[in-house]
Write an enzyme that holds these catalytic residues in place. Structure first.
Site, PDB file in Angstrom:
ATOM      1  CG  HIS A  43      27.526 -18.217  27.629  1.00  0.00           C
ATOM      2  ND1 HIS A  43      27.405 -18.547  28.953  1.00  0.00           N
ATOM      3  CD2 HIS A  43      28.158 -17.005  27.595  1.00  0.00           C
ATOM      4  CE1 HIS A  43      27.916 -17.589  29.708  1.00  0.00           C
ATOM      5  NE2 HIS A  43      28.393 -16.643  28.911  1.00  0.00           N
ATOM      6  NE  ARG A  68      31.860 -16.747  24.047  1.00  0.00           N
ATOM      7  CZ  ARG A  68      30.858 -15.958  24.454  1.00  0.00           C
ATOM      8  NH1 ARG A  68      31.115 -14.711  24.849  1.00  0.00           N
ATOM      9  NH2 ARG A  68      29.616 -16.388  24.435  1.00  0.00           N
ATOM     10  CG  ASP A  82      46.862 -29.010  19.675  1.00  0.00           C
ATOM     11  OD1 ASP A  82      47.604 -28.103  19.240  1.00  0.00           O
ATOM     12  OD2 ASP A  82      47.207 -29.760  20.607  1.00  0.00           O
ATOM     13  CD  GLU A 147      32.703 -10.988  28.580  1.00  0.00           C
ATOM     14  OE1 GLU A 147      31.566 -11.319  28.231  1.00  0.00           O
ATOM     15  OE2 GLU A 147      33.594 -11.802  28.881  1.00  0.00           O
ATOM     16  CG  ASP A 173      28.803 -11.345  30.718  1.00  0.00           C
ATOM     17  OD1 ASP A 173      28.189 -11.572  31.775  1.00  0.00           O
ATOM     18  OD2 ASP A 173      29.112 -12.231  29.914  1.00  0.00           O
TER      19      ASP A 173
END
Length: 255
Positions: A43, A68, A82, A147, A173
């Protein structure tokens, strides 16, 4: 000791959210002394380039960066890994199968299907491959977000999976999906999080969540959470600006 080991040992770990895609606020947060910092690609603002810049900024501090990702997609996890974070958080993991998919993407063969490459930031652009590669499977922290009601029903099965380290309640959520938006004191919400925490602790895993204010920390620890984040860089800036504006006289005319 790695952040993963500390989490699995039940140590109370302090974190915060980074959603501004700013290397400056990332560096400031790291210098503040947090154990971990969550760079939010689900987000938050930014892209892979700003993610890299934030990771580089945090590297100068003692904090461990966690990314995230936007979704439970092995390609997204591979790209983030990576770049060299200490772990990954995956949103909306609701079933045992989805959780296994996360673990599979987090690990190199033969334990998983993560692609190996020498010349990545995680491997010191080739200089640290021989140390990073053998240790990555054991050292990277894997966090799945609980969630949905389905995720809660499957919490025990998810927690039982080797390689899942933290069950992280996404409070907004989860409350929305339970039909009680932002009602965090509601008996249904309270019973739900207690089930998640018990599932995590019962399998030797950590339970985590995001808190809105510092006065929520002690109650959260009493509930059994140990992997805790409070606030965000964006929230601090927004609230700080409002505080500054509130100091002007009430008779101030609009611009």
């Amino acid at each position: 000791m790695t952040l993963r080991q500390r989490a699995l040992n039940g140590e109370i770990l302090a974190g915060t959210w980074l959603n501004l895609a700013s290397s400056i606020t990332a560096e400031i947060a790291g210098q503040a002394g947090f154990d971990w910092l969550l760079i939010d690609r689900e987000h938050g603002a930014g892209d892979e380039e700003t993610l890299l810049h934030q990771l580089q900024a945090i590297a100068s501090t003692s904090a461990m960066p966690i990314v995230r990702v936007t979704w439970n997609d092995p390609a997204r996890l591979k790209l983030a890994l990576d770049l060299g974070p200490g772990g990954i958080m995956v949103p909306y993991v609701s079933t045992e199968e989805e959780a296994r998919k996360v673990v599979d993407a987090m690990r190199y063969p033969p334990l998983g299907t993560r692609g190996a490459a020498r010349f990545t930031r995680a491997c010191g652009y080739g200089t640290a491959f021989d140390t990073y590669f053998p240790e990555a499977n054991a050292s990277l922290l894997t966090i799945v977000q609980i969630e949905t009601e389905t995720a809660v029903e499957n919490a025990e099965k998810i927690a039982a999976i080797d390689g899942i380290d933290v069950l992280f309640v996404g409070p907004l959520d989860l409350s929305v999906n339970l039909g009680i938006p932002q009602q965090y004191g509601h008996p249904k919400f309270r019973a739900t999080i207690q089930r998640v925490i018990a599932a995590a602790k019962g399998r030797g895993k950590a339970a985590g969540t995001l808190l809105g204010s510092v006065d929520m920390i002690s109650p959260a620890i009493e509930d059994g959470y140990t992997f805790l984040a409070v606030g965000s860089d964006g929230g601090l800036v927004a609230n700080g600006m409002k505080t500054l504006l509130s100091g002007f006289p009430a008779i101030r005319k609009p611009a």
